[in-house]
Enzyme design. Structure first.
Site, mmCIF file in Angstrom:
data_model
loop_
_atom_site.group_PDB
_atom_site.id
_atom_site.type_symbol
_atom_site.label_atom_id
_atom_site.label_comp_id
_atom_site.label_asym_id
_atom_site.label_seq_id
_atom_site.Cartn_x
_atom_site.Cartn_y
_atom_site.Cartn_z
ATOM 1 N N GLY A 202 1.063 -1.426 -0.092
ATOM 2 C CA GLY A 202 -0.337 0.305 -0.207
ATOM 3 C C GLY A 202 0.526 1.725 -0.231
ATOM 4 O O GLY A 202 2.150 1.012 0.111
ATOM 5 N N GLY A 205 1.316 5.871 4.806
ATOM 6 C CA GLY A 205 0.607 6.129 5.503
ATOM 7 C C GLY A 205 -0.894 5.683 5.521
ATOM 8 O O GLY A 205 -1.699 6.025 6.271
ATOM 9 N N THR A 206 -1.173 4.290 4.761
ATOM 10 C CA THR A 206 -2.132 3.997 4.649
ATOM 11 C C THR A 206 -2.328 3.189 6.009
ATOM 12 O O THR A 206 -3.651 2.452 6.221
ATOM 13 C CB THR A 206 -2.289 3.058 3.671
ATOM 14 O OG1 THR A 206 -0.921 2.134 3.198
ATOM 15 C CG2 THR A 206 -2.381 3.818 2.158
ATOM 16 N N LYS A 208 -0.592 -0.020 7.370
ATOM 17 C CA LYS A 208 0.383 -0.805 7.589
ATOM 18 C C LYS A 208 0.597 -1.601 9.032
ATOM 19 O O LYS A 208 0.630 -2.828 9.138
ATOM 20 C CB LYS A 208 1.474 -1.170 6.253
ATOM 21 C CG LYS A 208 0.693 -1.081 4.626
ATOM 22 C CD LYS A 208 1.656 -0.827 3.244
ATOM 23 C CE LYS A 208 2.936 -0.295 4.421
ATOM 24 N NZ LYS A 208 2.817 1.097 3.663
ATOM 25 N N GLU A 425 -8.940 31.438 -10.894
ATOM 26 C CA GLU A 425 -9.270 30.022 -10.126
ATOM 27 C C GLU A 425 -10.807 30.276 -10.351
ATOM 28 O O GLU A 425 -11.634 29.057 -9.834
ATOM 29 C CB GLU A 425 -9.838 31.082 -8.778
ATOM 30 C CG GLU A 425 -7.957 30.783 -8.692
ATOM 31 C CD GLU A 425 -7.272 29.476 -8.526
ATOM 32 O OE1 GLU A 425 -7.106 28.629 -8.375
ATOM 33 O OE2 GLU A 425 -5.396 29.557 -7.849
ATOM 34 N N HIS A 428 -12.173 27.478 -13.506
ATOM 35 C CA HIS A 428 -11.386 26.152 -12.505
ATOM 36 C C HIS A 428 -13.538 25.876 -12.213
ATOM 37 O O HIS A 428 -13.961 24.838 -11.958
ATOM 38 C CB HIS A 428 -10.760 25.804 -11.911
ATOM 39 C CG HIS A 428 -9.075 25.778 -12.056
ATOM 40 N ND1 HIS A 428 -8.978 25.186 -13.135
ATOM 41 C CD2 HIS A 428 -7.738 26.880 -11.839
ATOM 42 C CE1 HIS A 428 -7.820 25.535 -13.664
ATOM 43 N NE2 HIS A 428 -7.553 26.119 -12.035
#
Length: 604
Positions: A202, A205-206, A208, A425, A428
């Protein structure tokens, strides 16, 4: 523990100092004591020069110790006389005239006196033995410890599955490992072989490592934790020795769990470098493979490894019987992000205006570590602003800080640049509002952050597992909205759209070379941007000819031009709405999605 080690380091020096002072005092006392004969003692006593004396009566002799003044200074004396009635009475009679302390020999402990006299020599002897032992055996002990396993045994792990959120499927896969560690006989009775190794893959930071600790905490078994880099040393054979020692300890404490973090540091594919050969890392990997084969079926030792680079691992490491189960720990979805935020918000003081659901919707692509960092940054901002609780505005600012860095409010625009950024901006935002499947702007600010002069947070209307060609075209159109707005309203272009152009080009190139979404057909073309792995790919032939490369560039250009024209059409049709959004930005500098809707409707 560190204080005890520091005391032991200074202990030899303390022993030497004590011994030296003892010897100096002993030597000084002996040199200053004057030995008197019986006649000299009688003469000193008759002249009444004795100021203090101790009279110790033994079986055969009588010992007299004390001080007398010779007219210049006090002299310490000692004398030994036969233990006869006449001589003893004479000495006692003369001593009665002065300050005399009579000590019976039976009251004194001769053994203690003798031992006290030998204390300096015992201290020196002990110190000598200690130094010799350290010099002779210490080096060898250190050498043996150098090849020992660096795996840390962690006990009393308090992490549970309730502390791990956003990965329900992964926890279901690990649940049977917990059941096996608690009752392995149940699996052996059924004839089932539990996987020896589980590889968790992964993004960083997921969670594990956290998931592995939760498994050990739920199973309540010893947890050995080590990093892949802890095996590899410059000395050949050390890594292999550490692997052997780690598995030996694990089998002695079975059932247990071994967690190897960043296994790609030691498990990279063998023979993939320029020089080839079996270096220290490859020997360590070979030993790891052998030890995993040596673990018997249902032996009670489960190995869990984690990596974010499964493509570089050696195939022998991933075959059945070793790491034969691979679990992908992916980034959390919106529901998972909300659960993760709730877990990390347990010890935070949140205000009544906090909406974790809205925060989860604003943070697509965030990992568990990113979300924890958002809450931590918000708490720091609350302390900085002397707030009693964390408010939603501080969470919004924390998201922006994590994604783009702190706002540079000290940097001031001139009026022309400020207006250009506002219209960029707003371009967008208009694409997101009036184009189906386009990314929606959640927040716009014209305050500089990081390297960007302005910043807009764009998210998908709905999170999808797979994206269609229409989705990707709409995303590219969203990226082109800012540049197109500059062209329409200023008849000029700026360098502020460089990031948008790079993202749009990357998506368009993937559509052509990876996804097969162009007139070139469903063919995977080598884009030439793949990372070279240890020299393995230097000599690999490219499947793209010069003609095909030209056609790829033509297709990428066609996709970008199509999206650019679509953006130009949408902005032209909704020119008035864009101007309203830009004016609101010029006035307030930062507006959210809800405020954009109100501006479009003409509400304050």
């Amino acid at each position: 523990m560190k204080n005890n080690n520091r005391f032991l380091n200074y202990l030899p020096y303390l022993v030497v100092l004590i011994a030296m002072f003892s010897l100096f005092n002993l030597g000084g006392n002996q040199s200053a004591t004057q030995k008197l004969t019986y006649n000299q003692l009688i003469k000193v006593l008759e002249e009444e020069k004795v100021t203090q004396a101790d009279f110790s009566i033994g079986y055969n002799v009588v010992t007299v110790k004390g001080k007398y003044n010779d007219g210049v200074q006090d002299v310490v004396f000692s004398s030994t006389i036969p233990n006869t009635e006449g001589q003893t009475d004479l000495v006692l009679g003369l001593l009665e005239k002065g300050d005399v302390a009579v000590i019976d020999a039976e009251q004194s402990n001769l053994l203690v006196d003798t031992l006290l006299s030998f204390i300096p020599y015992l201290l020196l002897g002990g110190f000598a033995v200690f130094m010799l032992t350290r010099m002779n055996g210490g080096g060898q002990n250190k050498a043996f410890e150098f090849s020992k396993s660096r795996a840390r045994l962690e006990g009393n792990i308090r992490v549970r599955f309730k502390d791990v959120a956003g990965c329900d499927e992964e926890k279901e896969e690990m649940a049977e490992i917990i059941d096996y560690l608690k009752s392995p006989k149940k699996f052996a009775k059924m004839g089932a072989r539990i996987p020896k190794g589980i590889l968790m893959v992964g993004s960083p930071g997921t969670g594990k490592t956290l998931l592995a600790k939760a498994v050990a905490g739920e199973a309540d078994v010893p947890f050995y934790s080590i990093s892949g880099s802890d095996f590899v040393e410059m000395f050949v054979g050390v890594g292999a020795s550490r692997v052997r020692d780690m598995f030996k300890k694990a089998q002695q404490t079975a059932p247990c769990m071994i967690f190897i973090d960043e296994i790609d540091a030691v498990g990279r594919q063998r023979g993939a470098g320029f020089g080839g050969g079996h270096d220290e890392r490859e020997q360590t990997l070979n030993q790891l493979l052998v030890e995993m084969d040596g673990i018997g079926e249902n032996a009670g030792v489960v190995i869990i490894a984690a990596t974010n680079r499964p493509d570089v691992l050696d195939p022998a490491l991933l075959r059945p019987g070793r790491f034969d189960r691979q679990i992908t720990v992916s980034l959390p979805d919106r529901k998972g992000r909300k659960e993760i935020l709730e877990v990390h918000a347990r010890n935070k003081k949140l205000g009544n205006d906090i909406d974790l659901e809205a925060l989860a919707r604003r943070t697509p692509g965030f990992s568990g570590a990113d979300l924890e960092n958002v809450l931590n940054e918000a708490a720091i901002l609350a302390v900085r602003e002397s707030s009693d609780v964390i408010h939603m505005a501080q969470l919004d600012e924390a998201v922006d800080r994590v994604m783009m860095g702190p706002a540079k409010k000290s940097r001031k625009y001139d009026e022309k640049s400020k207006k250009l950024v506002a219209y960029h901006e707003a371009g967008h935002a208009i694409i997101g509002l009036f184009l189906d499947d386009a990314t929606v702007v959640q927040k716009i600010t014209i305050i500089p952050r990081g390297q960007a002069g302005g910043y807009n947070l764009m998210t998908e209307k709905e999170e999808k597992m797979m994206h269609t060609k229409k989705d990707l075209m709409s995303t590219i159109t969203s990226y082109m909205g800012g540049r197109t707005s500059e062209e329409i309203f200023f008849d000029d272009i700026s360098a502020g759209a460089s990031g948008d152009i790079a993202s749009a080009t990357r998506i368009a190139k993937d559509m052509v070379t990876v996804y097969g979404m162009s007139d070139l057909g469903p063919i995977k073309y080598d884009s030439g941007s793949d990372n070279v792995f240890l020299g393995r790919d230097y000599n690999s032939p490219s499947n793209v000819s010069g003609q095909i490369a030209f056609e790829i560039d033509q297709e990428v250009r066609k996709i970008i031009d199509t999206c650019h024209k679509q953006a130009h059409k949408i902005i032209t049709e909704h020119r008035e709405e864009l101007i309203k959004i830009a004016d609101a930005l010029l006035e307030y500098e930062t507006i959210t999605a809800e405020q954009i809707d109100r501006v479009i409707k003409g509400l304050p």
